[in-house]
Design an enzyme around this catalytic site. Structure first.
Site, short mmCIF file in Angstrom:
data_model
loop_
_atom_site.label_atom_id
_atom_site.label_comp_id
_atom_site.label_asym_id
_atom_site.label_seq_id
_atom_site.Cartn_x
_atom_site.Cartn_y
_atom_site.Cartn_z
CG ASP A 77 -0.24 -0.31 2.51
OD1 ASP A 77 0.91 0.16 2.68
OD2 ASP A 77 -0.82 -0.99 3.39
CB SER A 78 0.36 4.71 1.20
OG SER A 78 0.04 4.44 2.56
CG LEU A 79 2.78 1.91 5.26
CD1 LEU A 79 2.69 0.88 6.38
CD2 LEU A 79 3.24 3.26 5.82
#
Length: 343
Positions: free
Chosen positions: A103-105
């Site tokens: 995801d965004s991580l």
């Protein structure tokens, strides 16, 4: 012949009106100096060629100076052998890759100081680090794009796959509207991780790492909400994630990895062992600061060293030979092979 002249001022020509200082010498004296210089240069270059310390010289004559980095020499079959204490090192024509899925991580991991960027730096010229992070995605979403991401992937061209999901799955169902939409029940999250690993293995890929869900810093998350929504609205709004609610998802990540017999990077535990971990490692209570990215990178590299030692950076070959492993006078003598695969 003018040998010396003081610097000329761009404003007034001669510096402070001083006269240029010149010296003249007889032409036969200058001719003698030139002959001596030419002879000295020729002897110096000859010595370099005999010792091998000369880039255009044949690779077989490479001379390793004390304190210099290892020099590489390419042998007849086109592979590259580095003269170092660690033994021979080969070069390859086809550069493999690491696939980072999350995801965004993961998506933000390519930002300046990001952990994925640091991984690319660690494996410079050895592995292409492919970032496939999608902000806001959950494990439920990931199932629908896995086949596309794994298209053309083989055990030879994809040496590692990381799965870094769960931060959005762990959003609270009774939190703000956006977190309720992202929430994935715990049992489904764990099942989705196993399905993802099964798809990756079905593509023939063996080296897989799950990065566990990191901790949430409640105060940092609340401060971010207030900054984004304003003082009044931010204080009234419930947190979308909390340290407590995220723990179960972090545990499930590593439980799934253990059941599947693959390594898990337990970020939830390791990050909380850092002094002042919240403001130090998380920029908004969720995403990583530069120090947080460095923590993730080091934890991942440590895991690779233990679980997949054959793909640590210093064990992998360079993409094409180092420049001093090439016959620079006739490169065709070096680039006459299809290289060596990583099987």
């Amino acid at each position: 012949m003018q040998l010396f002249r003081p610097a000329v001022s761009p404003r007034n020509g001669e510096r402070n009106g001083e006269q240029a200082l010149t010296h003249s010498f007889p032409s036969h004296y200058l001719l003698g100096l030139g002959v001596i210089a030419l002879l000295s240069g020729a002897l110096f270059i000859s010595g370099l060629r005999q010792s091998g310390f000369c880039p255009p010289c044949k690779v077989a004559n490479t001379h390793i100076m004390k304190g210099d980095p290892p020099h590489d020499r390419t042998v007849a079959d086109g592979t590259q052998q580095a003269e170092s204490a660690k033994g021979p090192m080969k070069s390859v024509v086809n550069r493999p890759r690491f696939l980072l899925f999350g995801d965004s991580l993961t998506e933000r991991g390519f930002a300046q100081g990001g952990w994925a960027a640091g991984l690319a730096d660690t494996y410079m010229r050895k592995v292409d680090v492919v970032n496939r992070g999608f902000g806001g995605y959950t494990s439920r979403c990931a199932l629908y794009i896995t086949d596309d991401l794994l298209k053309d992937a083989t055990s030879k061209n994809t040496l590692l796959v990381t799965i870094f999901l769960g931060a959005n799955d762990a959003a609270k169902p009774d939190g703000p509207p956006h977190s309720a939409r992202q929430h994935v029940p715990l049992a489904e999250f764990k099942s989705n991780l196993k399905k993802l690993v099964a798809s990756i293995r079905a593509a023939g890929l063996k080296n897989i790492v799950i990065l566990g869900v990191p901790p949430i810093h409640d105060k940092g998350r609340k401060d971010w909400q207030i900054k984004k929504m304003g003082e009044e609205a931010g204080k009234k709004m419930a947190l979308d994630r909390t340290l407590e609610s995220t723990k179960a998802y972090a545990d499930a990540s590593c439980e799934a990895a253990k059941e599947l017999k693959i390594p898990c990077v337990d970020l939830y535990s390791s990050m909380q062992r850092v002094q002042d971990w919240g403001p130090r490692l998380l920029v908004d209570g969720l995403h990583f600061t530069p120090a947080g990215n460095q923590h993730v990178l080091e934890a991942l590299l440590d895991t690779l060293a233990v679980s997949y030692p054959k793909i640590v950076a210093d064990q992998l070959p360079l993409h094409f030979p180092a420049w001093d492993g090439i016959d620079l006078e006739d490169p065709s003598k070096t680039f006459n092979s299809k290289g060596v695969d990583l099987s």
